[in-house]
Write a protein that holds these residues in place. Structure first.
Motif, PDB file in Angstrom:
ATOM      1  N   LYS A 147      -4.972 -28.921  28.373  1.00 19.38           N
ATOM      2  CA  LYS A 147      -5.889 -28.157  27.535  1.00 19.38           C
ATOM      3  C   LYS A 147      -5.734 -26.672  27.844  1.00 19.38           C
ATOM      4  CE  LYS A 147      -9.929 -29.633  26.621  1.00 19.38           C
ATOM      5  NZ  LYS A 147     -11.315 -30.051  26.483  1.00 19.38           N
ATOM      6  N   ILE A 148      -5.637 -25.865  26.782  1.00 20.54           N
ATOM      7  CA  ILE A 148      -5.594 -24.413  26.904  1.00 20.54           C
ATOM      8  C   ILE A 148      -6.767 -23.857  26.113  1.00 20.54           C
ATOM      9  CG2 ILE A 148      -4.305 -22.311  26.377  1.00 20.54           C
ATOM     10  CD1 ILE A 148      -1.732 -23.964  26.596  1.00 20.54           C
ATOM     11  N   GLU A 149      -7.516 -22.957  26.729  1.00 17.64           N
ATOM     12  CA  GLU A 149      -8.637 -22.319  26.045  1.00 17.64           C
ATOM     13  C   GLU A 149      -8.372 -20.816  25.967  1.00 17.64           C
ATOM     14  OE1 GLU A 149     -12.356 -23.379  27.822  1.00 17.64           O
ATOM     15  OE2 GLU A 149     -12.006 -25.516  27.550  1.00 17.64           O
ATOM     16  N   VAL A 150      -8.556 -20.260  24.764  1.00 21.82           N
ATOM     17  CA  VAL A 150      -8.316 -18.835  24.536  1.00 21.82           C
ATOM     18  C   VAL A 150      -9.576 -18.240  23.929  1.00 21.82           C
ATOM     19  CG1 VAL A 150      -6.900 -17.133  23.338  1.00 21.82           C
ATOM     20  CG2 VAL A 150      -5.867 -19.284  24.102  1.00 21.82           C
ATOM     21  N   VAL A 151     -10.164 -17.264  24.619  1.00 25.59           N
ATOM     22  CA  VAL A 151     -11.338 -16.566  24.094  1.00 25.59           C
ATOM     23  C   VAL A 151     -10.858 -15.287  23.409  1.00 25.59           C
ATOM     24  CG1 VAL A 151     -13.529 -15.446  24.670  1.00 25.59           C
ATOM     25  CG2 VAL A 151     -12.814 -17.490  25.917  1.00 25.59           C
ATOM     26  N   MET A 152     -11.253 -15.135  22.159  1.00 31.22           N
ATOM     27  CA  MET A 152     -10.860 -13.964  21.375  1.00 31.22           C
ATOM     28  C   MET A 152     -12.060 -13.016  21.267  1.00 31.22           C
ATOM     29  SD  MET A 152      -7.733 -14.984  20.416  1.00 31.22           S
ATOM     30  CE  MET A 152      -7.231 -14.124  18.953  1.00 31.22           C
ATOM     31  N   ARG A 153     -11.816 -11.815  20.774  1.00 32.47           N
ATOM     32  CA  ARG A 153     -12.908 -10.884  20.486  1.00 32.47           C
ATOM     33  C   ARG A 153     -13.562 -11.296  19.174  1.00 32.47           C
ATOM     34  NH1 ARG A 153      -8.866  -6.844  22.451  1.00 32.47           N
ATOM     35  NH2 ARG A 153      -8.043  -6.973  20.350  1.00 32.47           N
ATOM     36  N   LYS A 154     -14.799 -10.846  18.964  1.00 33.84           N
ATOM     37  CA  LYS A 154     -15.508 -11.192  17.717  1.00 33.84           C
ATOM     38  C   LYS A 154     -14.742 -10.683  16.506  1.00 33.84           C
ATOM     39  CE  LYS A 154     -20.165 -11.552  19.502  1.00 33.84           C
ATOM     40  NZ  LYS A 154     -21.545 -11.092  19.408  1.00 33.84           N
ATOM     41  N   GLU A 155     -14.163  -9.509  16.614  1.00 36.45           N
ATOM     42  CA  GLU A 155     -13.308  -8.975  15.553  1.00 36.45           C
ATOM     43  C   GLU A 155     -11.934  -8.739  16.163  1.00 36.45           C
ATOM     44  OE1 GLU A 155     -14.886  -5.699  13.370  1.00 36.45           O
ATOM     45  OE2 GLU A 155     -16.864  -6.616  13.220  1.00 36.45           O
ATOM     46  N   GLU A 156     -10.960  -9.422  15.618  1.00 31.63           N
ATOM     47  CA  GLU A 156      -9.607  -9.395  16.175  1.00 31.63           C
ATOM     48  C   GLU A 156      -8.635  -8.959  15.096  1.00 31.63           C
ATOM     49  OE1 GLU A 156      -7.734  -9.354  19.328  1.00 31.63           O
ATOM     50  OE2 GLU A 156      -9.206 -10.915  19.683  1.00 31.63           O
ATOM     51  N   LYS A 157      -7.631  -8.184  15.487  1.00 34.75           N
ATOM     52  CA  LYS A 157      -6.588  -7.797  14.544  1.00 34.75           C
ATOM     53  C   LYS A 157      -5.761  -9.029  14.182  1.00 34.75           C
ATOM     54  CE  LYS A 157      -5.951  -3.124  16.291  1.00 34.75           C
ATOM     55  NZ  LYS A 157      -4.992  -2.186  16.910  1.00 34.75           N
ATOM     56  N   MET A 158      -5.351  -9.106  12.937  1.00 36.02           N
ATOM     57  CA  MET A 158      -4.561 -10.248  12.481  1.00 36.02           C
ATOM     58  C   MET A 158      -3.273 -10.366  13.290  1.00 36.02           C
ATOM     59  SD  MET A 158      -4.369 -12.852  10.615  1.00 36.02           S
ATOM     60  CE  MET A 158      -5.354 -12.821   9.149  1.00 36.02           C
ATOM     61  N   THR A 159      -2.666  -9.247  13.651  1.00 36.63           N
ATOM     62  CA  THR A 159      -1.430  -9.300  14.436  1.00 36.63           C
ATOM     63  C   THR A 159      -1.667  -9.961  15.799  1.00 36.63           C
ATOM     64  OG1 THR A 159      -1.806  -7.041  15.236  1.00 36.63           O
ATOM     65  CG2 THR A 159      -0.355  -7.305  13.333  1.00 36.63           C
ATOM     66  N   ASP A 160      -2.855  -9.753  16.388  1.00 30.93           N
ATOM     67  CA  ASP A 160      -3.165 -10.387  17.672  1.00 30.93           C
ATOM     68  C   ASP A 160      -3.356 -11.892  17.512  1.00 30.93           C
ATOM     69  OD1 ASP A 160      -3.024  -7.918  18.927  1.00 30.93           O
ATOM     70  OD2 ASP A 160      -5.192  -7.569  18.818  1.00 30.93           O
ATOM     71  N   VAL A 161      -4.005 -12.301  16.429  1.00 32.57           N
ATOM     72  CA  VAL A 161      -4.194 -13.736  16.165  1.00 32.57           C
ATOM     73  C   VAL A 161      -2.838 -14.405  15.944  1.00 32.57           C
ATOM     74  CG1 VAL A 161      -5.209 -15.431  14.591  1.00 32.57           C
ATOM     75  CG2 VAL A 161      -6.515 -13.385  15.223  1.00 32.57           C
ATOM     76  N   ILE A 162      -1.987 -13.762  15.159  1.00 29.98           N
ATOM     77  CA  ILE A 162      -0.646 -14.302  14.910  1.00 29.98           C
ATOM     78  C   ILE A 162       0.139 -14.391  16.211  1.00 29.98           C
ATOM     79  CG2 ILE A 162       1.571 -13.811  13.788  1.00 29.98           C
ATOM     80  CD1 ILE A 162      -0.119 -12.687  11.418  1.00 29.98           C
ATOM     81  N   SER A 163      -0.010 -13.396  17.064  1.00 34.66           N
ATOM     82  CA  SER A 163       0.680 -13.391  18.350  1.00 34.66           C
ATOM     83  C   SER A 163       0.239 -14.563  19.227  1.00 34.66           C
ATOM     84  CB  SER A 163       0.426 -12.063  19.073  1.00 34.66           C
ATOM     85  OG  SER A 163       1.033 -12.059  20.334  1.00 34.66           O
ATOM     86  N   VAL A 164      -1.058 -14.856  19.232  1.00 33.06           N
ATOM     87  CA  VAL A 164      -1.563 -15.991  20.011  1.00 33.06           C
ATOM     88  C   VAL A 164      -0.935 -17.289  19.506  1.00 33.06           C
ATOM     89  CG1 VAL A 164      -3.612 -17.402  20.480  1.00 33.06           C
ATOM     90  CG2 VAL A 164      -3.739 -14.926  20.717  1.00 33.06           C
ATOM     91  N   PHE A 165      -0.938 -17.486  18.184  1.00 34.57           N
ATOM     92  CA  PHE A 165      -0.370 -18.721  17.642  1.00 34.57           C
ATOM     93  C   PHE A 165       1.148 -18.764  17.817  1.00 34.57           C
ATOM     94  CE2 PHE A 165      -4.534 -19.228  15.751  1.00 34.57           C
ATOM     95  CZ  PHE A 165      -4.712 -20.598  15.863  1.00 34.57           C
ATOM     96  N   ALA A 166       1.821 -17.632  17.779  1.00 33.26           N
ATOM     97  CA  ALA A 166       3.266 -17.613  18.026  1.00 33.26           C
ATOM     98  C   ALA A 166       3.561 -18.028  19.469  1.00 33.26           C
ATOM     99  CB  ALA A 166       3.833 -16.229  17.740  1.00 33.26           C
ATOM    100  N   THR A 167       2.740 -17.566  20.401  1.00 33.04           N
ATOM    101  CA  THR A 167       2.902 -17.945  21.804  1.00 33.04           C
ATOM    102  C   THR A 167       2.648 -19.435  21.986  1.00 33.04           C
ATOM    103  OG1 THR A 167       2.247 -15.734  22.526  1.00 33.04           O
ATOM    104  CG2 THR A 167       2.097 -17.505  24.151  1.00 33.04           C
TER     105      THR A 167
END
Length: 67
Positions: A5-25
């Protein structure tokens, strides 16, 4: 291990590039490190209201129907 299990906490407002980067990783981990595992994810909120991604990697054998 049958599952990881991997848990990732994001900011309430996140840049789309950061979200894409998380899923790419996560995709890279899935393809290169955990190739024998199936992957599922859920999106929840922490007590502080931050988005929480929970990614479960299951061994393919653990997902098979035992009957």
């Amino acid at each position: 291990a049958d599952s990881i299990k991997i848990e990732v906490v994001m900011r309430k407002e996140e840049k789309m590039t950061d979200v894409i980067s998380v899923f790419a990783t996560l995709r890279k981990i899935s393809e290169e490190i955990l190739a024998d595992y199936d992957c599922e994810f859920d999106i929840w909120k922490t007590k502080k209201g931050e988005p929480l991604l929970i990614i479960d990697f299951y061994a393919e054998d653990a997902m098979a129907d035992p009957f």
